[in-house]
Design a protein around this motif. Structure first.
Motif, mmCIF file in Angstrom:
data_model
loop_
_atom_site.group_PDB
_atom_site.id
_atom_site.type_symbol
_atom_site.label_atom_id
_atom_site.label_comp_id
_atom_site.label_asym_id
_atom_site.label_seq_id
_atom_site.Cartn_x
_atom_site.Cartn_y
_atom_site.Cartn_z
ATOM 1 N N SER A 75 7.848 15.501 -2.191
ATOM 2 C CA SER A 75 8.425 14.167 -2.324
ATOM 3 C C SER A 75 7.694 13.157 -1.446
ATOM 4 C CB SER A 75 9.914 14.212 -1.954
ATOM 5 O OG SER A 75 10.442 12.919 -1.912
ATOM 6 N N VAL A 76 7.365 13.542 -0.231
ATOM 7 C CA VAL A 76 6.616 12.641 0.654
ATOM 8 C C VAL A 76 5.267 12.313 0.029
ATOM 9 C CG1 VAL A 76 5.446 12.467 2.901
ATOM 10 C CG2 VAL A 76 7.783 13.368 2.779
ATOM 11 N N TRP A 77 4.559 13.329 -0.449
ATOM 12 C CA TRP A 77 3.238 13.103 -1.036
ATOM 13 C C TRP A 77 3.317 12.220 -2.279
ATOM 14 C CZ3 TRP A 77 1.834 18.939 -0.626
ATOM 15 C CH2 TRP A 77 1.422 19.235 0.679
ATOM 16 N N ALA A 78 4.374 12.386 -3.087
ATOM 17 C CA ALA A 78 4.518 11.582 -4.306
ATOM 18 C C ALA A 78 4.930 10.136 -3.991
ATOM 19 C CB ALA A 78 5.566 12.214 -5.231
ATOM 20 N N THR A 79 5.651 9.944 -2.908
ATOM 21 C CA THR A 79 6.184 8.628 -2.563
ATOM 22 C C THR A 79 5.210 7.784 -1.745
ATOM 23 O OG1 THR A 79 8.415 9.555 -2.583
ATOM 24 C CG2 THR A 79 8.132 7.445 -1.457
ATOM 25 N N VAL A 80 4.455 8.436 -0.865
ATOM 26 C CA VAL A 80 3.612 7.707 0.088
ATOM 27 C C VAL A 80 2.143 8.055 -0.135
ATOM 28 C CG1 VAL A 80 3.232 7.138 2.510
ATOM 29 C CG2 VAL A 80 5.522 7.842 1.747
ATOM 30 N N GLU A 81 1.454 7.173 -0.826
ATOM 31 C CA GLU A 81 0.024 7.371 -1.081
ATOM 32 C C GLU A 81 -0.756 7.245 0.235
ATOM 33 O OE1 GLU A 81 -3.413 4.679 -3.018
ATOM 34 O OE2 GLU A 81 -1.657 5.033 -4.294
ATOM 35 N N GLY A 82 -1.698 8.160 0.437
ATOM 36 C CA GLY A 82 -2.506 8.130 1.652
ATOM 37 C C GLY A 82 -1.689 8.379 2.903
ATOM 38 N N VAL A 83 -0.635 9.167 2.777
ATOM 39 C CA VAL A 83 0.276 9.391 3.900
ATOM 40 C C VAL A 83 -0.477 9.938 5.114
ATOM 41 C CG1 VAL A 83 0.956 11.741 3.204
ATOM 42 C CG2 VAL A 83 2.497 10.369 4.610
ATOM 43 N N LYS A 84 -0.124 9.372 6.255
ATOM 44 C CA LYS A 84 -0.649 9.854 7.530
ATOM 45 C C LYS A 84 0.536 9.981 8.473
ATOM 46 C CE LYS A 84 -3.864 8.980 11.274
ATOM 47 N NZ LYS A 84 -4.802 8.032 11.886
ATOM 48 N N ALA A 85 0.770 11.193 8.960
ATOM 49 C CA ALA A 85 1.842 11.455 9.917
ATOM 50 C C ALA A 85 1.194 11.775 11.256
ATOM 51 C CB ALA A 85 2.703 12.620 9.446
ATOM 52 N N THR A 86 1.557 11.011 12.267
ATOM 53 C CA THR A 86 0.958 11.152 13.588
ATOM 54 C C THR A 86 2.045 11.436 14.613
ATOM 55 O OG1 THR A 86 -0.724 9.528 12.985
ATOM 56 C CG2 THR A 86 -0.471 10.016 15.325
ATOM 57 N N VAL A 87 1.913 12.536 15.333
ATOM 58 C CA VAL A 87 2.851 12.865 16.401
ATOM 59 C C VAL A 87 2.508 12.000 17.606
ATOM 60 C CG1 VAL A 87 3.620 14.675 17.983
ATOM 61 C CG2 VAL A 87 3.220 15.211 15.566
ATOM 62 N N THR A 88 3.506 11.272 18.115
ATOM 63 C CA THR A 88 3.277 10.408 19.272
ATOM 64 C C THR A 88 3.830 11.008 20.558
ATOM 65 O OG1 THR A 88 5.264 9.123 18.790
ATOM 66 C CG2 THR A 88 3.178 8.320 17.862
ATOM 67 N N ASP A 89 4.790 11.934 20.446
ATOM 68 C CA ASP A 89 5.321 12.607 21.627
ATOM 69 C C ASP A 89 6.107 13.829 21.191
ATOM 70 O OD1 ASP A 89 5.784 13.079 24.314
ATOM 71 O OD2 ASP A 89 7.218 11.440 24.575
ATOM 72 N N LEU A 90 6.177 14.797 22.072
ATOM 73 C CA LEU A 90 6.938 16.027 21.847
ATOM 74 C C LEU A 90 7.742 16.337 23.105
ATOM 75 C CD1 LEU A 90 3.981 18.190 20.519
ATOM 76 C CD2 LEU A 90 5.945 17.521 19.140
ATOM 77 N N VAL A 91 9.005 16.724 22.931
ATOM 78 C CA VAL A 91 9.835 17.177 24.031
ATOM 79 C C VAL A 91 10.420 18.510 23.590
ATOM 80 C CG1 VAL A 91 11.837 16.679 25.488
ATOM 81 C CG2 VAL A 91 10.398 14.800 24.665
ATOM 82 N N ALA A 92 10.269 19.530 24.437
ATOM 83 C CA ALA A 92 10.716 20.852 24.025
ATOM 84 C C ALA A 92 11.477 21.566 25.130
ATOM 85 C CB ALA A 92 9.505 21.697 23.623
ATOM 86 N N GLU A 93 12.441 22.340 24.701
ATOM 87 C CA GLU A 93 13.166 23.218 25.606
ATOM 88 C C GLU A 93 13.716 24.367 24.778
ATOM 89 O OE1 GLU A 93 16.780 23.268 28.857
ATOM 90 O OE2 GLU A 93 16.083 21.362 28.088
ATOM 91 N N GLN A 107 3.712 2.764 -0.344
ATOM 92 C CA GLN A 107 4.876 3.214 -1.100
ATOM 93 C C GLN A 107 4.571 3.162 -2.596
ATOM 94 O OE1 GLN A 107 8.034 0.545 -1.622
ATOM 95 N NE2 GLN A 107 9.529 2.122 -2.163
ATOM 96 N N ARG A 108 4.612 4.319 -3.262
ATOM 97 C CA ARG A 108 4.317 4.409 -4.699
ATOM 98 C C ARG A 108 5.498 4.858 -5.547
ATOM 99 N NH1 ARG A 108 0.327 1.082 -5.357
ATOM 100 N NH2 ARG A 108 -1.523 1.631 -4.186
ATOM 101 N N ALA A 109 6.626 5.156 -4.921
ATOM 102 C CA ALA A 109 7.834 5.592 -5.632
ATOM 103 C C ALA A 109 9.038 5.069 -4.851
ATOM 104 C CB ALA A 109 7.864 7.116 -5.728
ATOM 105 N N PRO A 110 10.237 5.081 -5.463
ATOM 106 C CA PRO A 110 11.412 4.595 -4.748
ATOM 107 C C PRO A 110 11.585 5.303 -3.398
ATOM 108 C CG PRO A 110 11.935 4.935 -7.048
ATOM 109 C CD PRO A 110 10.556 5.514 -6.829
ATOM 110 N N LEU A 111 12.008 4.511 -2.401
ATOM 111 C CA LEU A 111 12.189 5.043 -1.050
ATOM 112 C C LEU A 111 13.398 4.350 -0.419
ATOM 113 C CD1 LEU A 111 11.097 6.786 1.296
ATOM 114 C CD2 LEU A 111 9.635 4.845 1.917
ATOM 115 N N PHE A 112 14.356 5.125 0.041
ATOM 116 C CA PHE A 112 15.565 4.604 0.679
ATOM 117 C C PHE A 112 16.252 3.558 -0.201
ATOM 118 C CE2 PHE A 112 12.987 5.371 4.758
ATOM 119 C CZ PHE A 112 13.391 6.692 4.828
ATOM 120 N N GLY A 113 16.230 3.759 -1.501
ATOM 121 C CA GLY A 113 16.885 2.856 -2.435
ATOM 122 C C GLY A 113 16.053 1.665 -2.871
#
Length: 153
Positions: A75-93, A107-113
């Protein structure tokens, strides 16, 4: 003084003996790979490596399992052309990692209505990921829906 699952000055998880907690570091790396390799680099073959068979993706209202993650990623790939997801921070325990990340694309398909707009957007999200034996078993996300909708509407 060391505390259970405390952090050193560089943000690395340490156990009560002051040693690096290898499971926490492995989980953080797996979380980073989910966004930067699976999503951004379109590597669906990583699903089996990163996601447990019985995992729950709380963004999908279905029966659960790895296939829900596959539907979410597709769904992400179909909705967001050229999608780039970048991690900016991680907190773990322990067995949890909180991921602060940014998504961008067109945005190439409906998103959040909102109907497909063809507009470029950047959004920030916070995800909580739970691990078991180095694999993701639960995923939830809080996206900045308002910020994204303001850009695509």
């Amino acid at each position: 003084m060391s505390t259970e699952n405390g952090t050193s000055g560089n943000g690395t998880e340490r156990n009560v003996d002051g040693n690096v907690d290898r499971n926490v570091e492995r989980n953080k790396e797996t979380a980073r790979r989910l966004y930067e390799e699976l999503i951004t680099l379109h590597r669906p073959g990583l699903l089996e490596e990163l996601i447990a068979e019985d995992a729950v993706d709380e963004t999908i209202r279905s029966g659960g399992g790895r296939e829900d993650f596959r539907r979410h990623v597709d769904s992400v790939w179909a909705t967001v052309e050229g999608v780039k997801a970048t991690v900016t921070d991680l907190v773990a325990e322990g067995d949890r990692v909180v991921v602060f990340w940014r998504i961008e694309g067109v945005q190439r398909a409906p998103l959040f209505g909102a109907p497909a707009s063809g507009r470029h957007f950047t959004g920030h999200s916070i995800s909580t990921i739970t691990f078991r034996d180095g694999k993701i078993v639960r995923y939830t996300v809080l996206p900045d829906r308002l910020g994204i909708l303001q850009q695509i509407s």
